[in-house]
Motif scaffolding. Structure first.
Motif, short mmCIF file in Angstrom:
data_model
loop_
_atom_site.label_atom_id
_atom_site.label_comp_id
_atom_site.label_asym_id
_atom_site.label_seq_id
_atom_site.Cartn_x
_atom_site.Cartn_y
_atom_site.Cartn_z
N ASP A 172 51.21 77.94 35.49
CA ASP A 172 50.53 78.86 34.56
C ASP A 172 51.03 78.62 33.13
OD1 ASP A 172 49.20 80.00 36.64
OD2 ASP A 172 50.37 81.85 36.70
N PHE A 173 52.33 78.51 33.00
CA PHE A 173 52.95 78.31 31.67
C PHE A 173 52.37 77.07 30.99
CE2 PHE A 173 56.24 75.90 29.37
CZ PHE A 173 56.68 76.83 28.43
N LEU A 174 52.24 75.99 31.75
CA LEU A 174 51.73 74.74 31.16
C LEU A 174 50.26 74.87 30.76
CD1 LEU A 174 53.44 72.07 33.48
CD2 LEU A 174 54.09 72.72 31.14
N LYS A 175 49.56 75.83 31.38
CA LYS A 175 48.16 76.06 31.02
C LYS A 175 48.01 77.21 30.03
CE LYS A 175 46.88 75.97 35.51
NZ LYS A 175 46.14 76.41 36.64
N ASP A 176 49.15 77.63 29.45
CA ASP A 176 49.17 78.76 28.51
C ASP A 176 48.65 80.06 29.14
OD1 ASP A 176 50.38 77.55 26.34
OD2 ASP A 176 48.48 76.72 25.61
N ASN A 177 48.79 80.16 30.44
CA ASN A 177 48.45 81.40 31.12
C ASN A 177 49.75 82.18 31.34
OD1 ASN A 177 48.10 83.36 33.06
ND2 ASN A 177 46.93 82.07 34.47
N ASN A 178 49.84 83.33 30.65
CA ASN A 178 51.12 84.06 30.66
C ASN A 178 51.18 85.16 31.73
OD1 ASN A 178 51.84 82.44 28.59
ND2 ASN A 178 51.49 83.94 26.98
N SER A 179 50.68 84.86 32.91
CA SER A 179 50.65 85.84 34.01
C SER A 179 52.02 86.50 34.24
CB SER A 179 50.24 85.12 35.29
OG SER A 179 51.12 84.04 35.54
N TYR A 180 53.07 85.72 34.10
CA TYR A 180 54.42 86.21 34.39
C TYR A 180 54.89 87.25 33.38
CZ TYR A 180 54.97 82.57 30.95
OH TYR A 180 54.81 81.80 29.84
N ILE A 181 54.30 87.24 32.17
CA ILE A 181 54.71 88.27 31.19
C ILE A 181 54.25 89.64 31.67
CG2 ILE A 181 54.61 89.06 28.78
CD1 ILE A 181 54.37 86.26 27.89
N ASP A 182 53.09 89.67 32.31
CA ASP A 182 52.60 90.94 32.85
C ASP A 182 53.55 91.49 33.91
OD1 ASP A 182 50.38 91.11 31.26
OD2 ASP A 182 49.12 89.97 32.65
#
Ligand code: BT5
Length: 235
Positions: A172-182
Motif C-alpha cells: 500500500d505504501f509503495l502505491k501511496d495508499n495510506n490505509s495503515y494511517i487509518d
C-alpha cells in the motif's frame, strides 16, 4: 516475500544491519534469538530475553527516502493487527509504541542509511512475548503477551504474522495508499487526549496524512514530525 535470516546472538539487529546492509537484499528480516545490546531512540536501552522476546530488523531499499517516516506508522499498524488478535486492549501510541493494557509491549526504531545518497532503511522491532520479568525501572510500564494472558506463545508464528501484515501495508505504501494511517488513527492511544509532548502540555487532535501529529496548545494548532509523548495517568 520477506526473507528471514536468523542469528543465535547479536548485540543489536539494527546495528548489525547498519554495518552489513550491503550484503542483503531489499525486504530481508534479520532475527536473533538473543540480543545483548538492544537500543531504542536516543541511545536508550531496549531490554529483551533470549528466545522469549522478538528482536528483529527489516531491511528495505526503496527507490527514494520520500515519506520514510511513515514506515513507523506502517509498522505500528502491522504490529497492532497481530497483537490485537491476542488482546482486546491494544493501542498504538504515536509514533512508535504498541501498548497493551496501557503498558508498552512493543517498540519500533527506524534508522535510515545515507552514504552520499539514501541507501536503505532499517526498521527495528522489539516485542515482549514470553518474557515476564523486566528491570525494576520499567516493570510498572512494560508488559508482555504472557504477562497479560498467562499463555506461552509461539514466537515463530507471531513473526510470520507480523511479516505478512507488514508486507501487505508496504505494498500500500509503495502505491501511496495510506490505509495503515487509518488503523493508527482508529486505535490511537493519544488522539483526543491531553498529553505532554517534548515537555509541552497539549491536546492531540489527529494524525495527519504525512504521519505528523496535530495538536492544540490552547492558542494554536502545531504539528510534530517526531516527539516524546507522556500520557497523563498512564505510560
Ligand atoms: C523504542 O525506543 O521503543 C524502540 C525499541 C526498538 C527495539 C528493537 S529490538 C530489535 C532492534 N534492535 C535494536 O537494537 N533495537 C530494535 P524508545 O521509544 O526510545 O523506548 C525505549 C524505552 O522503552 C526505554 O528507555 C525503556 O524505558 C523502555 N523499555 C526498554 N525495554 C523495554 C521493553 N522490553 N518493554 C517495554 N519497554 C521497554
Amino acid at each position: 516475500m520477506i526473507k528471514k535470516v536468523y542469528f543465535e546472538i547479536l548485540p543489536s539487529t539494527n546495528t548489525y544491519l547498519k554495518e552489513n546492509y550491503h550484503k542483503y537484499d531489499d525486504k530481508t528480516a534479520i532475527i536473533c534469538h538473543q540480543q545483548t545490546n538492544g537500543h531504542g531512540r536516543l541511545g536508550r536501552n531496549w531490554d529483551s530475553e533470549r528466545k522469549n522476546s522478538i528482536t528483529m530488523s527489516i531491511l528495505l531499499k526503496p527507490k527514494t527516502s520520500k515519506n520514510i517516516a511513515l514506515l513507523s506508522l506502517l509498522t505500528s499498524a502491522a504490529l497492532f493487527d497481530v497483537i490485537k488478535n491476542y488482546h482486546n486492549d491494544t493501542k498504538i501510541k504515536w509514533p512508535n509504541d504498541i501498548l497493551v493494557n496501557n503498558k508498552k509491549i512493543s517498540g519500533i526504531l527506524l534508522e535510515s542509511i545515507y552514504k552520499n545518497k539514501f541507501e536503505a532503511v532499517i526498521i527495528g522491532i522489539g516485542i515482549n512475548v514470553n518474557n515476564v520479568y523486566f528491570p525494576k525501572s520499567i516493570n510498572h510500564k512494560a508488559t508482555s503477551l504472557k504477562k497479560e494472558l498467562n499463555i506461552q506463545f509461539d514466537i515463530e508464528e507471531i513473526i510470520n504474522q507480523i511479516l505478512f501484515n507488514f508486507e501487505k501495508y508496504y505494498k500500500d505504501f509503495l502505491k501511496d495508499n495510506n490505509s495503515y494511517i487509518d488503523i493508527c488513527r482508529k486505535h490511537s492511544a493519544v488522539i483526543g487526549k491531553d498529553i505532554l509532548i517534548n515537555g509541552q502540555k497539549v491536546k492531540v487532535i489527529d494524525i495527519l496524512d504525512n504521519g505528523n501529529l496535530l495538536v492544540y496548545d490552547g492558542n494554536k494548532t502545531i504539528d510534530f514530525s517526531y516527539g516524546e509523548i507522556t500520557l497523563e495517568n498512564s505510560y
